[in-house]
Design an enzyme around this catalytic site. Structure first.
Site, PDB file in Angstrom:
ATOM      1  N   SER A  71       0.835  -1.211   0.000  1.00  0.00           N
ATOM      2  CA  SER A  71       0.000   0.000   0.000  1.00  0.00           C
ATOM      3  C   SER A  71       0.867   1.258   0.000  1.00  0.00           C
ATOM      4  CB  SER A  71      -0.922   0.000   1.226  1.00  0.00           C
ATOM      5  OG  SER A  71      -0.210  -0.327   2.403  1.00  0.00           O
ATOM      6  N   TYR A  96      15.250  -4.575  14.577  1.00  0.00           N
ATOM      7  CA  TYR A  96      15.152  -4.509  13.112  1.00  0.00           C
ATOM      8  C   TYR A  96      16.367  -5.182  12.452  1.00  0.00           C
ATOM      9  CZ  TYR A  96      14.495  -2.174   8.550  1.00  0.00           C
ATOM     10  OH  TYR A  96      14.327  -1.891   7.216  1.00  0.00           O
ATOM     11  N   LYS A 122      16.340  -8.351   9.963  1.00  0.00           N
ATOM     12  CA  LYS A 122      16.831  -8.255   8.582  1.00  0.00           C
ATOM     13  C   LYS A 122      18.002  -9.204   8.337  1.00  0.00           C
ATOM     14  CE  LYS A 122      13.995  -5.394   6.674  1.00  0.00           C
ATOM     15  NZ  LYS A 122      12.904  -6.021   5.887  1.00  0.00           N
TER      16      LYS A 122
HETATM   17  P1  NAP Z   1       6.599   1.872   4.623  1.00  0.00           P
HETATM   18  O1  NAP Z   1       6.534   2.975   3.635  1.00  0.00           O
HETATM   19  O2  NAP Z   1       6.308   2.150   6.050  1.00  0.00           O
HETATM   20  O3  NAP Z   1       5.631   0.708   4.122  1.00  0.00           O
HETATM   21  C1  NAP Z   1       5.486  -0.465   4.863  1.00  0.00           C
HETATM   22  C2  NAP Z   1       4.424  -1.340   4.230  1.00  0.00           C
HETATM   23  O4  NAP Z   1       4.331  -2.542   5.006  1.00  0.00           O
HETATM   24  C3  NAP Z   1       3.041  -0.694   4.234  1.00  0.00           C
HETATM   25  O5  NAP Z   1       2.395  -0.984   3.023  1.00  0.00           O
HETATM   26  C4  NAP Z   1       2.355  -1.369   5.413  1.00  0.00           C
HETATM   27  O6  NAP Z   1       0.945  -1.487   5.239  1.00  0.00           O
HETATM   28  C5  NAP Z   1       2.972  -2.757   5.336  1.00  0.00           C
HETATM   29  N1  NAP Z   1       2.860  -3.498   6.581  1.00  0.00           N
HETATM   30  C6  NAP Z   1       3.383  -3.216   7.800  1.00  0.00           C
HETATM   31  N2  NAP Z   1       3.064  -4.162   8.683  1.00  0.00           N
HETATM   32  C7  NAP Z   1       2.300  -5.078   8.010  1.00  0.00           C
HETATM   33  C8  NAP Z   1       1.661  -6.291   8.393  1.00  0.00           C
HETATM   34  N3  NAP Z   1       1.730  -6.768   9.641  1.00  0.00           N
HETATM   35  N4  NAP Z   1       0.975  -6.971   7.454  1.00  0.00           N
HETATM   36  C9  NAP Z   1       0.892  -6.506   6.183  1.00  0.00           C
HETATM   37  N5  NAP Z   1       1.471  -5.363   5.780  1.00  0.00           N
HETATM   38  C10 NAP Z   1       2.166  -4.660   6.693  1.00  0.00           C
HETATM   39  O7  NAP Z   1       8.037   1.176   4.641  1.00  0.00           O
HETATM   40  P2  NAP Z   1       9.133   0.985   3.480  1.00  0.00           P
HETATM   41  O8  NAP Z   1      10.239   1.906   3.778  1.00  0.00           O
HETATM   42  O9  NAP Z   1       8.510   0.990   2.152  1.00  0.00           O
HETATM   43  O10 NAP Z   1       9.644  -0.488   3.853  1.00  0.00           O
HETATM   44  C11 NAP Z   1       9.275  -1.621   3.077  1.00  0.00           C
HETATM   45  C12 NAP Z   1      10.268  -2.732   3.318  1.00  0.00           C
HETATM   46  O11 NAP Z   1      11.557  -2.304   2.899  1.00  0.00           O
HETATM   47  C13 NAP Z   1      10.393  -3.132   4.784  1.00  0.00           C
HETATM   48  O12 NAP Z   1      10.599  -4.520   4.881  1.00  0.00           O
HETATM   49  C14 NAP Z   1      11.630  -2.380   5.215  1.00  0.00           C
HETATM   50  O13 NAP Z   1      12.233  -2.994   6.312  1.00  0.00           O
HETATM   51  C15 NAP Z   1      12.473  -2.485   3.967  1.00  0.00           C
HETATM   52  N6  NAP Z   1      13.531  -1.500   3.851  1.00  0.00           N
HETATM   53  C16 NAP Z   1      13.256  -0.157   3.846  1.00  0.00           C
HETATM   54  C17 NAP Z   1      14.313   0.733   3.717  1.00  0.00           C
HETATM   55  C18 NAP Z   1      14.091   2.208   3.679  1.00  0.00           C
HETATM   56  O14 NAP Z   1      15.092   2.931   3.735  1.00  0.00           O
HETATM   57  N7  NAP Z   1      12.877   2.709   3.547  1.00  0.00           N
HETATM   58  C19 NAP Z   1      15.611   0.260   3.603  1.00  0.00           C
HETATM   59  C20 NAP Z   1      15.849  -1.099   3.615  1.00  0.00           C
HETATM   60  C21 NAP Z   1      14.802  -1.974   3.732  1.00  0.00           C
HETATM   61  P3  NAP Z   1      -0.107  -0.463   5.919  1.00  0.00           P
HETATM   62  O15 NAP Z   1       0.374   0.920   5.611  1.00  0.00           O
HETATM   63  O16 NAP Z   1      -1.384  -0.819   5.260  1.00  0.00           O
HETATM   64  O17 NAP Z   1      -0.061  -0.762   7.381  1.00  0.00           O
END
Ligand code: NAP
Length: 245
Positions: free
Chosen positions: A12, A153, A157
């Protein structure tokens, strides 16, 4: 040729949404999974459809296997067998380890590790039966290097690395690959919420001098999901602007 059907957990918002929309550009069928952001998930569905793919939004909390099973039913009803699973759903609850409660530890491990366990169990047979099944896990640079205030976290990871390599071994004879990407700091709400001075430090520590974009991660995931990556499995692909050089 039948379009691929791809389930992207947590699509989302942020990186997951970028991946879902990128799959739409490839004409895929996409299951846009969300936990609470219904409106955002419906917008993602519209974007996928506007670019030539098909999509449904499915509410399911990945920490609850029954909800994940219902998501599989919804996916099968809409599109039939699933070819690609992207375990992306994630949260963070940052606090120095000394102050970290057991609840803050559990909730982060539950979403990242139990979530990946549930989704991979539930879609395992789909990935095996697919002609070129693809499991793609979203890890993080923090899983390699650790990070202040992120013991929960970073542990989750790092766990994803071992999970990916093991699944790669177990799925290989089925012709299914399992890989993960380890993004550095990407411009999503998870990172935008950080204090400006922290973001400035991240930019200064990154040889390319900036945060990454969702599109830059989605592009690599689209490659891993495609037939073009057929001899790559068990890999961790860094997408971090050279941050750990
Ligand atoms: P984000 O914008 O906060 O999005 C997180 C997504 O995960 C949202 O769609 C949220 O849905 C969903 N979510 C959370 N808990 C959930 C659950 N229990 N069941 C189903 N959906 C769930 O975060 P993002 O930065 O895009 O992160 C996405 C992934 O990339 C994560 O695994 C994160 O650890 C990884 N990551 C991010 C970064 C970064 O710098 N941003 C770097 C490395 C890795 P709702 O909004 O509907 O709750």
């Amino acid at each position: 040729m039948r379009p691929k059907t791809c389930v992207v957990t947590g699509s989302s918002n942020g990186i997951g949404r970028g991946i879902a929309e990128r799959f739409g550009e490839e004409g895929c069928n996409v299951v846009v999974n969300y936990r609470s952001s219904k409106e955002a998930a419906e917008e993602a569905v519209e974007t996928v459809e506007a670019s030539g793919g098909s999509a449904i939004a499915v509410q399911a909390d990945v920490t609850d296997i029954e909800q994940v099973e219902q998501m599989r039913e919804a996916a099968h009803e809409a599109f039939g067998q699933v070819d690609v699973l992207v375990n992306n759903a994630g949260i963070n609850q940052d606090v120095l380890f000394k102050e970290m409660s057991h609840e803050e530890w559990d909730v982060v491990l539950d979403v990242h590790l139990d979530g990946a366990f549930h989704c991979t169990q539930v879609f395992y047979d789909d990935l095996v039966d697919a002609e070129q099944g693809r499991l793609i896990n979203i890890s993080s640079i923090v899983g390699k290097g650790g990070n202040f205030g992120q013991a929960n976290y970073a542990t989750a990871k790092a766990g994803i690395f071992g999970f990916t390599r093991t699944l790669a071994l177990e799925l290989a004879r089925e012709g299914t690959t399992a890989n993960c990407v380890a993004p550095g700091f990407i411009s999503t709400r998870m990172v935008e919420e950080l204090p400006e001075k922290v973001k400035e430090r991240i930019r200064n520590d990154t040889p390319l001098g900036r945060l990454g974009t969702v599109k830059e991660v989605a592009e690599v995931v689209a490659f891993l999901a495609s037939d073009r990556s057929s001899f790559i499995t068990g890999e961790i692909i860094d997408i971090n602007g050279g941050k750990d050089l």
